[in-house]
Scaffold this active site. Structure first.
Site, mmCIF file in Angstrom:
data_model
loop_
_atom_site.group_PDB
_atom_site.id
_atom_site.type_symbol
_atom_site.label_atom_id
_atom_site.label_comp_id
_atom_site.label_asym_id
_atom_site.label_seq_id
_atom_site.Cartn_x
_atom_site.Cartn_y
_atom_site.Cartn_z
ATOM 1 N N TRP A 97 0.893 -1.161 0.000
ATOM 2 C CA TRP A 97 0.000 0.000 0.000
ATOM 3 C C TRP A 97 0.919 1.195 0.000
ATOM 4 O O TRP A 97 1.711 1.343 0.931
ATOM 5 C CB TRP A 97 -0.800 0.057 1.298
ATOM 6 N N LYS A 145 -17.826 0.409 23.918
ATOM 7 C CA LYS A 145 -16.979 -0.789 23.803
ATOM 8 C C LYS A 145 -17.196 -1.686 25.017
ATOM 9 O O LYS A 145 -17.341 -2.887 24.889
ATOM 10 C CB LYS A 145 -15.493 -0.423 23.709
ATOM 11 N N GLU A 188 -20.866 -3.349 25.104
ATOM 12 C CA GLU A 188 -21.242 -4.338 24.083
ATOM 13 C C GLU A 188 -20.500 -5.657 24.213
ATOM 14 O O GLU A 188 -21.038 -6.692 23.843
ATOM 15 C CB GLU A 188 -21.104 -3.771 22.672
ATOM 16 N N LYS A 230 -22.403 -7.916 12.956
ATOM 17 C CA LYS A 230 -21.393 -7.008 12.421
ATOM 18 C C LYS A 230 -22.014 -5.966 11.500
ATOM 19 O O LYS A 230 -21.587 -4.828 11.449
ATOM 20 C CB LYS A 230 -20.318 -7.817 11.685
HETATM 21 C C1 F6R Z 1 -19.892 -0.921 17.799
HETATM 22 C C2 F6R Z 1 -20.314 -1.210 16.450
HETATM 23 C C3 F6R Z 1 -21.594 -0.661 15.971
HETATM 24 C C4 F6R Z 1 -21.432 -0.123 14.549
HETATM 25 C C5 F6R Z 1 -22.784 0.327 13.970
HETATM 26 C C6 F6R Z 1 -22.629 0.934 12.601
HETATM 27 O O1 F6R Z 1 -18.663 -1.492 18.097
HETATM 28 O O2 F6R Z 1 -19.614 -1.895 15.742
HETATM 29 O O3 F6R Z 1 -22.053 0.331 16.819
HETATM 30 O O4 F6R Z 1 -20.533 0.938 14.593
HETATM 31 O O5 F6R Z 1 -23.649 -0.756 13.902
HETATM 32 O O6 F6R Z 1 -22.089 0.036 11.701
HETATM 33 P P1 F6R Z 1 -21.486 0.507 10.336
HETATM 34 O O7 F6R Z 1 -20.292 1.328 10.636
HETATM 35 O O8 F6R Z 1 -21.168 -0.745 9.589
HETATM 36 O O9 F6R Z 1 -22.544 1.334 9.640
#
Ligand code: F6R
Length: 613
Positions: A74, A490, A493, A608
């Site tokens: 990169w 953090k 969760e 996720k």
């Molecule tokens: C916390 C976490 C969630 C995401 C949220 C948004 O550790 O992972 O709060 O940040 O669900 O997800 P994205 O960024 O994929 O839109």
């Protein structure tokens, strides 16, 4: 992310190296190369673009030998073209190097080497390493000795792998800091070197990982480990499971821990290719930000969920302070149901790791309907958020697997800092000196993150003292108020401990009623313009018997005397401090959850990517 593969043994090194690089391909790269010792001479093939181009080049101009090293790059210093691709060979043609990370003092080294007659054939920092080794090898010294002396001269976090045609029986590798790992694999009369386990797993399961400040002298028969001063290190190889998931975790117990540690690398990649330190400028070409648009924008509305929302809150500070544009930050699930004031002179900026979060996409659709320009900061290339946006910034973090987001939190903070500089510059409100000062600060970020990571043992000790905790309050102020929110998120969760993030100044308006000895308070009290106020916050908690865990700037004796636990971070320019200050909080949450024996990477009830409302 850069990848390294090396081989020494009876087989042909080239296909083994190319295959190993292929295994690392999904992490992203912009050029690739391989060097093999062929009939006593080092032969290099390298090219910009995908590995398939390198493979074709190798087919056209074959190279074969029993020892070699390869790399996917990169771009950090210099464009992603063939001359900047690794491996880099020296002037004598006797030494070749591949490298991950940044040589922070490369300008100084380059000047010194050039004054002594070295000719540079690339724009990279890496090339200074090979010239240094060559110069130090001179007529009498061996590769090992010269490499050791070279490693002492390099500043910053990096991994280095070298070979020399003068000593065709060895590869020398070193891990200097946290710019990714170095793993040595044991075969039958053959040995492997890689930045990441998946690159060599099809050949061996017996491996040793290098720790920071260690080097390895790898021969066909085995490996000798030593410190950078030559003191021998004894470490038995460990057996890793074939399971590809476990293999991907490498030396870490969980993906989250691995991803926390990957931040030096992801932050390096975040600034890579987008910052010209000499000119003091940043480039975000995929954003399609023209000077005309920069001047037309009246306001920016940032929208996101969870951790990405917290990144947006930091972005508000940065853009308002640097670019003097009003910024609103809205939780996407709220924005989509409001009647927001968004028009053609508004930029709606969505932040999303996955780029597939349903609420964030709906908020973007709302912005589209109202005529806003849509920007997205996303990690997953080709995701919906990226596709619908008029312009985007791709986070250079590589895949994030742990459900709790870590490296995809710090990367957008740096992206938003760069965006603020670009906006201010295009709007004509940033004088050159200030622009150069802001850009120069970026260079420090990966190393500062690395220094924060080195404090992991102390963070783990603090985690042990919090295992009985049922509730926890996080306080921060100013640009680190969102750090408090993120630290609390953090913790809750992954450890299921109730945690609240609060703007410190709000404590007296309610939460102070909660403080007693069963309510630990985590404060972000680094030395910045909010420091004095945070000190008084700590006093207030202490006087009510509340235990205090403080994130503080190294050497701060005042905090050390007040707090029950201190999570030390290095002194950091205040606008970039949220990047560094969150790292001990990520590690704190991680260690509490891991010590409680919880499923860190897949906490209950969470996914996720939240693709439903
Ligand atoms: C916390 C976490 C969630 C995401 C949220 C948004 O550790 O992972 O709060 O940040 O669900 O997800 P994205 O960024 O994929 O839109």
């Amino acid at each position: 992310m850069c990848g390294i593969v090396g081989y020494i043994g009876p087989r042909d090194a080239t296909p083994i190296i190319l295959q190993g690089l292929k295994r690392l391909e999904y992490r992203g790269y912009d050029s690739a190369g391989v060097a093999v010792l062929q009939n006593g001479h080092i032969e290099v093939r390298r090219d910009a673009g995908k590995l398939s181009r390198l493979t074709k080049l190798v087919e056209e101009k074959p190279l074969s030998g029993h020892i070699g090293i390869g790399h996917t790059r990169w771009a950090t210093h210099g464009e992603p073209n063939a001359r900047n691709a690794h491996p880099h060979i020296g002037m004598t043609g006797e030494v070749v190097v591949v490298h991950n990370g940044i040589v922070e003092n490369f300008l100084e080294l380059r000047e010194e080497l050039a004054a002594e007659g070295a000719e540079f054939h690339s724009d990279t920092d890496t090339e200074t390493i090979v010239h240094l080794v060559e110069r130090l090898m001179g007529a009498q010294q061996g590769l090992e000795q010269a490499a050791m002396q070279t490693f002492h001269r390099l500043k910053g976090h990096q991994s280095v792998v070298l070979l020399s045609s003068r000593e065709p029986d060895k590869i020398v590798a070193a891990r200097l800091g946290n710019a990714g790992g170095v793993v040595i694999g044991f075969g039958e009369d053959e040995m492997f070197v890689a930045s990441d386990l998946p690159a060599i797993l099809e050949h061996t399961r017996e491996v040793v990982f290098l720790e920071n400040g260690e080097m390895a002298i790898v021969t066909r028969e085995g490996v000798r480990l030593q410190t950078l001063d030559g003191a021998p290190i004894e470490r038995a190889p460990q057996t890793v499971p074939w399971d590809p998931v476990a293999a991907e975790k490498g030396e870490y117990r969980h993906f989250m821990q691995k991803e926390i540690h990957e931040q030096v690398r992801s932050l390096t990649d975040t600034i890579a290719g987008r910052v010209d330190f000499e000119a003091g400028r940043v480039y975000l070409p995929q954003l399609n930000l023209t000077p005309e648009l920069a001047r037309r924008i009246k306001r920016i509305v940032i929208t996101a969920c969870g951790t990405a929302y917290h990144a947006g809150l930091v972005g508000k500070y940065l853009i308002e302070h640097i670019a003097r544009l009003p910024v609103e930050v809205d939780v996407a699930s709220e924005l989509r149901y409001r009647d927001p004031i968004i028009d053609e002179d508004t930029v709606l900026l969505a932040i999303s790791q996955s780029g597939e979060t349903a609420d964030t996409l709906a908020a973007m659709a709302e912005g589209r309907t109202r005529g806003a320009t849509l920007w997205a900061v996303v990690n997953v290339i080709g995701s919906q958020a990226m596709r619908v946006a008029d312009g985007y910034i791709s986070m250079q973090t590589g895949p994030e697997i742990g459900v709790a987001s870590t490296k995809a939190y710090t990367a957008p903070l740096v992206d938003l800092y760069m965006l603020a500089i670009l906006l201010a510059d295009l709007r004509g409100i940033l004088d050159e000196q200030e622009r150069r000062r802001l850009v120069a600060a970026l260079r420090l970020v990966p190393d500062l993150a690395g220094q924060a990571l080195e404090r992991e043992p102390e963070v783990e000790a603090a985690a042990r003292s919090l295992l009985e905790t049922k509730h926890c309050l996080y306080l921060g102020r100013g640009i680190n108020m969102p750090t408090a929110y993120e630290g609390a998120l953090k913790l809750k969760e992954i450890s299921y401990i109730h945690a609240e993030g609060y703007p410190a100044g709000e404590m007296k308006h309610g939460p102070i009623a909660l403080i007693d000895r069963d309510m630990p308070v985590v404060v972000i009290a680094t030395q910045d313009r909010w420091y004095e106020k945070m000190l008084s916050q700590i006093e207030q908690v202490k006087s009510r018997g509340g235990p205090v865990v403080a994130v503080a700037t190294e050497g701060d004796e005042m905090i050390a005397s007040l707090a029950d636990h201190v999570l030390w971070v290095p002194e950091t320019p205040w606008m970039l401090s949220p990047v560094v200050n969150v790292i001990p909080l990520q590690m704190l949450a991680y260690h509490i959850a891991a010590l409680l024996g919880l499923d860190v990477d897949q906490p209950r009830n969470l996914a996720k990517s939240v693709t439903v409302e």
